[in-house]
Design an enzyme around this catalytic site. Structure first.
Site, PDB file in Angstrom:
ATOM      1  CB  THR A 147       5.824   3.318  -0.015  1.00 40.16           C
ATOM      2  OG1 THR A 147       5.563   4.606  -0.568  1.00 40.16           O
ATOM      3  CG2 THR A 147       5.561   2.249  -1.057  1.00 40.16           C
ATOM      4  CB  VAL A 148       3.468  -0.707   3.542  1.00 40.44           C
ATOM      5  CG1 VAL A 148       3.686  -2.031   4.276  1.00 40.44           C
ATOM      6  CG2 VAL A 148       3.349   0.444   4.531  1.00 40.44           C
ATOM      7  N   GLY A 178       0.802  -1.207   0.000  1.00 46.17           N
ATOM      8  CA  GLY A 178       0.000   0.000   0.000  1.00 46.17           C
ATOM      9  C   GLY A 178       0.837   1.260   0.000  1.00 46.17           C
ATOM     10  CG  ASP A 192      -5.263   7.430  11.940  1.00 47.26           C
ATOM     11  OD1 ASP A 192      -6.442   7.830  11.789  1.00 47.26           O
ATOM     12  OD2 ASP A 192      -4.518   7.153  10.988  1.00 47.26           O
ATOM     13  CE  LYS A 199       4.297   3.824   8.320  1.00 47.74           C
ATOM     14  NZ  LYS A 199       3.508   3.934   9.563  1.00 47.74           N
ATOM     15  N   GLY A 210       0.374   5.287   1.264  1.00 42.78           N
ATOM     16  CA  GLY A 210      -0.450   6.249   1.976  1.00 42.78           C
ATOM     17  C   GLY A 210       0.094   7.645   1.778  1.00 42.78           C
ATOM     18  N   GLY A 211      -0.460   8.604   2.480  1.00 45.50           N
ATOM     19  CA  GLY A 211      -0.017   9.976   2.366  1.00 45.50           C
ATOM     20  C   GLY A 211       1.350  10.195   2.977  1.00 45.50           C
TER      21      GLY A 211
END
Length: 174
Positions: free
Chosen positions: A30-31, A24, A137, A45, A26-27
């Site tokens: 990157t994973v 994935g 979160d 990550k 994200g903002g």
């Protein structure tokens, strides 16, 4: 203005781990899923060094404090590529399973099933709170239902903080 991402291909090795696939973007990070030869899978990550590295260091410090079956586990941290670093990476246990939002959409969950997942996340949060850690979160996308036993695991402590942590929030919002 797109954020820098490492362009890793399957089979590329990072700190002894063979990259398998992109999981994935994200903002913030990157994973990738990666694995030691014949071993367990890990999440790598990657965060650009020109980004808010203090946040990553705080996430690493948070995860070092926490050990519980319903919380993601950190293993190591490093720089990539080693010769001319552009990214900081965190190696965490890879939780094989489905994000809670997808899991719930594809199943007809009973009230008992929902209560169990909530209780599992609450157990993880209780351990975090006992260590002075706040996730900040908690949402369906940050909970993975582990395939092997169906338990919920809270992941992504990137927005988290703890009592002694230096403030890294920027801007007008708290």
């Amino acid at each position: 203005d797109e954020r820098a991402q490492p362009q890793l291909s399957a089979g590329e090795v990072v700190s002894g781990l063979a990259v398998e696939e992109l999981v994935g973007v994200g903002g913030f990070a990157t994973v990738y899923r990666a694995r030691r030869p014949g071993g367990a899978a890990y999440a790598l990550k990657f965060i650009p060094l020109d980004a808010d590295v203090d946040r990553v260091l705080r996430e690493f410090a948070i995860l070092l404090k926490l050990r519980h079956r319903n919380l993601v586990q950190v293993v190591a941290m490093g720089l990539y590529p080693e010769e001319a670093p552009e990214f900081l990476w965190l190696q965490m246990g890879f939780v094989e399973g489905e994000r809670l939002d997808r899991y719930a959409r594809t199943r007809n969950l009973s009230a008992r099933d929902v209560a169990r997942r909530v209780l599992e996340v609450a157990r993880g949060l209780a351990v975090a709170h006992a260590e002075g850690v706040v996730h900040r979160d908690v949402k369906e996308a940050n909970v993975v239902v582990r395939a092997r036993d169906g338990e919920a695991v809270l992941v992504d402590f990137g927005a988290g903080t703890y009592e002694e942590a230096v403030t890294v929030t920027r801007g007008v919002l708290p």
